[in-house]
Design an enzyme around this catalytic site. Structure first.
Site, PDB file in Angstrom:
ATOM      1  N   SER A   1      -5.135   7.126  13.470  1.00  0.00           N
ATOM      2  CA  SER A   1      -4.804   7.121  14.894  1.00  0.00           C
ATOM      3  C   SER A   1      -6.079   7.220  15.732  1.00  0.00           C
ATOM      4  CB  SER A   1      -3.895   8.296  15.227  1.00  0.00           C
ATOM      5  OG  SER A   1      -4.636   9.497  15.165  1.00  0.00           O
ATOM      6  N   ASN A   2      -5.983   6.826  16.984  1.00  0.00           N
ATOM      7  CA  ASN A   2      -7.165   6.897  17.845  1.00  0.00           C
ATOM      8  C   ASN A   2      -7.675   8.333  17.995  1.00  0.00           C
ATOM      9  OD1 ASN A   2      -6.871   4.173  18.021  1.00  0.00           O
ATOM     10  ND2 ASN A   2      -6.926   4.082  20.258  1.00  0.00           N
ATOM     11  N   GLU A   3      -6.774   9.289  17.866  1.00  0.00           N
ATOM     12  CA  GLU A   3      -7.218  10.690  17.912  1.00  0.00           C
ATOM     13  C   GLU A   3      -8.089  10.995  16.690  1.00  0.00           C
ATOM     14  OE1 GLU A   3      -4.004   9.745  18.422  1.00  0.00           O
ATOM     15  OE2 GLU A   3      -4.154   9.956  20.594  1.00  0.00           O
TER      16      GLU A   3
ATOM     17  N   GLU B   1     -15.488  -2.929   5.370  1.00  0.00           N
ATOM     18  CA  GLU B   1     -15.164  -4.100   6.176  1.00  0.00           C
ATOM     19  C   GLU B   1     -14.501  -3.713   7.482  1.00  0.00           C
ATOM     20  OE1 GLU B   1     -15.400  -7.528   5.828  1.00  0.00           O
ATOM     21  OE2 GLU B   1     -16.804  -7.054   4.238  1.00  0.00           O
TER      22      GLU B   1
ATOM     23  N   GLN C   1       0.834  -1.203   0.000  1.00  0.00           N
ATOM     24  CA  GLN C   1       0.000   0.000   0.000  1.00  0.00           C
ATOM     25  C   GLN C   1       0.872   1.258   0.000  1.00  0.00           C
ATOM     26  OE1 GLN C   1      -1.902   0.851   3.751  1.00  0.00           O
ATOM     27  NE2 GLN C   1      -3.770   1.590   2.762  1.00  0.00           N
ATOM     28  N   GLY C   2       0.596   2.168  -0.903  1.00  0.00           N
ATOM     29  CA  GLY C   2       1.347   3.419  -0.957  1.00  0.00           C
ATOM     30  C   GLY C   2       0.462   4.612  -0.617  1.00  0.00           C
ATOM     31  N   TYR C   3       0.107   4.707   0.653  1.00  0.00           N
ATOM     32  CA  TYR C   3      -0.743   5.812   1.110  1.00  0.00           C
ATOM     33  C   TYR C   3       0.082   6.855   1.864  1.00  0.00           C
ATOM     34  CZ  TYR C   3      -5.445   4.053   0.117  1.00  0.00           C
ATOM     35  OH  TYR C   3      -6.603   3.663  -0.481  1.00  0.00           O
ATOM     36  N   SER C   4       0.611   6.416   3.010  1.00  0.00           N
ATOM     37  CA  SER C   4       1.275   7.365   3.909  1.00  0.00           C
ATOM     38  C   SER C   4       2.518   7.965   3.265  1.00  0.00           C
ATOM     39  CB  SER C   4       1.705   6.651   5.191  1.00  0.00           C
ATOM     40  OG  SER C   4       0.590   6.233   5.904  1.00  0.00           O
TER      41      SER C   4
END
Lengths: 399, 365, 399, 365
Positions: A384-386, A245, A126-129
């Site tokens: 992230s959870n934030e 999903e 995956q090339g996202y970040s």
């Protein structure tokens, strides 16, 4: 209200369990259980087994090789796989790209790529970040400029999990830097990792492991036919993928495995002459996280059940993700505490196949502190959870 | 009541701080950690020369400090630089020599940085029980196993606790013994630790040893040695927390996301405030522990347990929050912060964790 | 570093303690200890005792009746008063208005008001908060319009503690609604509660008590001479007051009293046949809060010591306030838990003087649940803990 | 697996919800609370007529529900309206009658809302111990003291637990007895409770009583009665939490400070999210507890204790955060929220608090 699984669902569970008993090599299950490093071949073997059985891609439509399972069945299947210590299915092709291609790909793209995902020909990453754009995908900088029937791609991707094994990468790139909003002007592109100009460099994580990578893209020429969906509308694909999903996002099965491990350890460890499991404070901590997990499992099933009625999980899945990662992290914390001073030894070679030296400290102790630190990632990646709290705040609470 | 440092101590702190800042960047530390002994002999000797080792011991033992405040100041500075040199091992081993007496020559060499010593006390089954010793002393020879001995793989001398008599958990019937690293029947399995240090499993098989003090009477000595260890570890935690807080604050100020510095997000601001608050709480508890190191037993042990409980509890909170507020970059080996966080959490595994000291605190009420 | 009090300071403590032993009527101390309601006369009696001894206004300069104590002495004095169960000194005249007048008042104002504060002639209350402006003082709406040599004041104040006993109120009013910034255009005014147009209405708090009030101001004519400081510069007075004398904001002495009470209760209460104090979970909770309190006390002393060297407590006092209120609230929580089902009875008349019926449940149990709810105010008033975090974030951390 | 409600239950919930919304505003509730019996007879009868009492009991006891889900749905609705009517008292007393048998006529009247019953089980020294009973039964007469009996001041009939034999904490040797409110030797000291309800201390002095079931065999019955109480209290807590969350969310949206709606402050947003998360966790645990009410003992007790532990823990968190996020207004009697918060916290004092059930949860592992 029927909170338990139906007899049919329990029969399905038995079928899955029986198949796992035969198909999963015990040595591989032992590696997973012992938190050993998995080789590329390990992943490929399990991928092939699942493909052979037709159970590789439960979330795909049946016509493309899916299983036709209900959400409850998918849930049971994943639960049983974790319980049996099966390796995880590397999600990039099966769980992520597949549904995007099925929704947005051309017939030719589907016909070409989907079978190759299933039969293991192509390992996807995956090339996202990007550096500087962790949870903020809309700010990505990798540029793709149209040049005839190619795009020329320049930029850098990061946190590319198992990218060092990958044949292909699906990638978000900026095709229109002048777009009115930052999330416009992004496109979804498939890049052959063998292309000139693609360089994969390892990132060593805080626990000393190599699982993620940086991917540098320098004048990489990508055929225009590798565009998925419309140009500048890649955000649509990305969003679809992020909301797809998500009922298993809580990792309840992993927490259950971890808790079982914790209970075994605490029963064997002695503290002040008695089993640690009988130490009132430690026992209370274990009971507390077990109660949280018990409730979380029901919360998860509520969303699975709703999905079975066609209700798409919305921001509730963000709640699942937050509480699920908190519970998993709490369990890894108790695991490292359980073994006392023996949390300290750090012997990286002990996690390789073929390491035969006597373990230091109690059985299974060696990966625990390492695991505690590694699992800090749970609350950081995948939004992230934030970010999840922001989503709940906005979408569910209307703040 | 006055919380200011004396002039001498202020100078010691400044000297240490300057040396570590100038000569001990994180690359040097990582290289030292990765070397065979897990630390830099050169740095160790230089720090000894600056007086950092001597400050851990009182004048009558050849040092020029040895009070709680000396120990806590030194270890706070060591923590701020994530030092891997064997201070804790030599504090423990050296204190054993100093309290038991009779080995002044060796202790002088330790203080001069010429030789090193450690304490082999914990055992595979002892967990955090203070007096759980199965290793036996018979006829001046020791037999048994010692666990996770700090710098146990490289120490020149090892102070070993062994049982002369009594049940495995009895405070009575314990002795301390000096063993040479190369002694007959002694084998060491050294290994790295999660926090970048080194430790060893040590096996003794009928190993010759020199008694330190009266055999059978060491139970109280051990408590007083470990007391210094608890103080040192808690003070080191304060230094580590300080760096975790400073680094995170700096990151919040510089890192941009969604078009603004993430330090502008109120949820993160409030969490940063809570981190700083827990740091100050721990610092305060360590001050009290330092001042209570030579108080009567219940006061001393309560203050020490309060500090260690907070070091573990606030330490976990600050380590986890520092990583979380950073996000991905704090998950990488290359970035310094996670190494501070790892040491901070591992301190919870030294001399009893946060629950152990919560229980101990109330038992000394 | 000398973390203990000096012999001189300990001698001072002994002097205070001895005086308290003689001056504080035991019946009054019992009322305070038992969380009974205090009458106006109770407060006045204690005020007079302190005044007689010259210890009423430790924070005032000696020329106006102060004590000349060091911060450490002030700290010791407050600690001993709480320990002896002395009633609190109503702070509005002594702690709040006094220092403002001394700093900003005219000579005539000082000469008139300060002695009357000390001798108890004037009972003061505070007119800061307004409905809709809790922690956000700058948004206040009460208007004062100049009319000849008077201001005409209209508006509403709230949370006016003991306002039903008060003779005078110091008050923030808006004198220039056109000011560039909202905190400009505010003035600091002294209002005679006997003026026509002043109406005090009780606010009953969630625990059924009447301690705070609303004050309605309708065309109240206030002589212009009652302005303190410059017109439109009242914010300066307000800020000065908010930052003055904050080293005792943590309430450590109250927490110590509460903890001692908790330990006594837990030793007497039986849980499963054993004293509750030996229940591992309850004992752990008590020990945990005691450790926090132990650390907080040292933190508090660090700031007291710094104040003794002339360092003004800055945003650190906000940290004290936050942790101090958390600890106090945690203790009230454990107190209500300690008594089990007997937290439930609610007999308001039991807190009045002269109630002689047998208490319901264990001794001292009756005020505990009520106290738990009442003490929720600690984290709300005096600048909510959220505001304190904002202050620390901005002033100490530079965020 | 299906979390949807059956049609009948959905209708019951809607009926209850509509009645309470339309006919039971907070002023009515406060007036009921302040009245002599602490509740409104009229509302009680109306709710009985709508089937809310009958839903708590199975068909063979004259009701038309009695499963865990029936009880939890009813009490969640009661919680949402902060109802003070004596549902819990009649659930406990009525369940005793139903399980012990032999008092169908009385139970029919309870279900019809014609008469009321409560359970007097806890004692001044029992705290949360399930079988601690000092009250003695001898020759059909009871002597002892009962503590904090829900609606014990107004109930027409009182089911009293008493000891026939055995130690004060033994599950064996207990009996249940039916006592009339006006019986000889019975005195009641009624009082208000912090949450707006009513309770009583009851003294029995050689009071005549009718045995329910076999004297000496009631230990298990009491556990099953209290199980229903635990479920009811936990479900009521869910309703209360829901209101606390909804009210706070609404407040965050409407209240302005520093020129903007306070719901725009991220720190408050994230805390609101955590409140909602704990609400959903508790709701989930209550669903499991409801589904486990008739399961085998260990499963039942574990599920109930999980729910009650969460109700106490999340309940405190939500009550405190709801007040804190509101600020001053939530400290006033006039505002409805704090009354919900008070009831929510007081539920922690019913049938064992969060620590009691943590311990119980692990004892049934």
């Amino acid at each position: 209200m029927q909170i338990r699984f139906s007899p049919e669902e329990e029969a399905f569970r038995a079928e899955v369990r029986e198949w796992l008993g035969g198909a999963l090599p015990p040595a591989l299950a032992e590696k997973v259980k012992g938190a050993k490093r998995l080789t590329k071949a390990d992943y490929e073997l399990w991928h092939a087994k699942l493909h052979e059985r037709g159970w590789l891609a439960p979330s795909w439509p049946e016509e493309w090789g899916g299983t036709g399972w209900t959400p409850a069945q998918k849930h049971i299947f994943e639960e049983e796989c974790v319980r049996a210590n099966a390796p995880r299915v590397v999600p990039f092709g099966i769980t992520m790209l597949g549904p995007v291609l099925i929704k947005f790909g051309t017939e030719a793209q589907k016909a070409h790529y989907l079978p190759r995902i299933l039969d293991g020909t192509d390992w996807w990453c995956q090339g996202y970040s990007e550096p500087g754009a962790g949870s903020d995908l809309a700010s990505l900088k990798t540029r793709a400029v149209r040049d005839g029937d190619h795009y020329v791609v320049n930029g850098q991707k990061t946190w590319t999990t198992l990218g060092h094994h990958a044949d292909w990468m699906f990638c978000l790139v900026r095709t229109d830097p002048q777009a009115a909003k930052p999330q416009e002007g992004i496109s979804f592109l498939l890049i052959d990792m063998a292309s000139p100009g693609v360089e994969v460099r390892p990132i060593i994580t805080l626990d000393g492991e190599h699982e993620v990578n940086e991917v540098f893209l320098t004048d990489v020429r990508v055929p225009a036919g590798n565009l998925v969906g419309e140009e500048n509308r890649g955000w649509t694909c990305a969003k679809y993928l992020l909301t797809h999903e998500r009922t298993n996002i809580a990792g309840v099965s992993y927490s259950k495995s971890g808790l079982a491990h914790l209970k075994r350890l605490a029963a064997k460890q002695k503290s002040g002459g008695k089993p640690l499991a009988e130490d009132p404070l430690f026992a209370a901590r274990m009971a507390q996280v077990e109660i949280d997990l018990t409730a979380l499992e029901i919360f998860n099933l509520r969303l699975v059940s709703a999905a079975g009625k066609g209700q798409a999980p919305g921001a509730e899945s963000s709640l699942l993700k937050i509480k699920g990662t908190e519970v998993r992290q709490e369990i890894t914390d108790l695991l490292r505490r359980a073994i006392g001073p023996y949390a300290m030894p750090y012997v990286p070679e002990a996690f390789d196949e073929g390491y035969n030296a006597e373990p230091i400290g109690p059985e299974d102790a060696m990966p625990l502190a390492k695991g505690y630190f590694n699992m800090r990632k749970l609350s950081i990646y995948g939004g992230s959870n934030e970010i999840q709290k922001n989503i709940v705040s906005k979408q569910l609470l209307g703040l | 009541m006055d919380f200011a440092l004396s002039e001498e101590r202020r100078m010691l702190v400044e000297t240490l701080e300057r040396y570590l800042r100038d000569r001990y960047p994180i690359e040097t530390r990582h290289a030292a950690s990765a070397s065979e002994n897990g630390y830099s002999r050169e740095v160790w000797e230089a720090l000894a020369e600056l007086g950092a080792v001597g400050a851990m011991f009182p004048a009558d033992a050849g040092g020029f400090g040895g009070e709680g405040e000396d120990i806590s100041l030194v270890f706070e500075e060591l923590g701020k630089a994530l030092t891997v040199e064997p201070f804790l091992a030599n504090l423990l081993g050296g204190t054993a020599l100093a309290l038991a007496g009779g080995q002044q020559g060796l202790l002088d060499n330790v203080i001069a940085g010429v030789t090193t010593v450690t304490l082999a006390h914990g055992e595979p089954a002892s967990r955090y029980a203070l007096h759980h010793v199965e290793t036996r002393a018979e006829g001046g020879r020791l037999t048994g196993r010692k666990a996770v001995v700090p710098n146990g793989d490289s120490a020149d001398h090892i102070v070993v606790s062994a049982r002369v008599s009594g049940d495995v958990d009895a405070p009575e019937g314990l002795g301390l013994y000096l063993v040479e690293a190369g002694a007959e029947g002694l084998s060491r399995r050294g290994y790295a630790t999660v926090d970048g240090g080194r430790a060893a499993e040590i096996t003794l098989e009928n190993t010759p040893a020199t008694p330190l003090g009266e055999p059978g009477q060491a139970g109280d000595l051990i408590e007083r040695i470990v007391a210094r260890g608890v103080l040192a570890a808690s003070a080191e935690a304060v230094g580590l927390m300080q760096v975790c807080c400073d680094t995170t604050l700096e990151y919040l100020k510089t890192r941009k996301q969604f078009g603004r510095s993430i330090g502008g997000f109120q949820a993160l601001q409030h969490r940063m405030v809570e981190m700083v608050m827990e740091l100050e709480q721990t610092r305060s508890a360590v001050m009290l522990a330092a001042a209570s190191l030579d108080a009567e037993r219940a006061d001393r042990e309560r203050a020490l347990s309060a500090a260690k409980n907070l070091a573990g509890r606030a330490g976990r909170m600050i380590a986890e929050e520092a990583i979380q507020l950073h996000g991905g970059i704090a998950m990488t080996w290359e970035y310094p912060l996670p190494h501070f966080a790892k040491r901070l959490v591992m301190i919870d595994h030294l001399f009893g964790d946060t629950d152990h000291h919560l229980e101990r605190f109330r038992n000394f009420a």
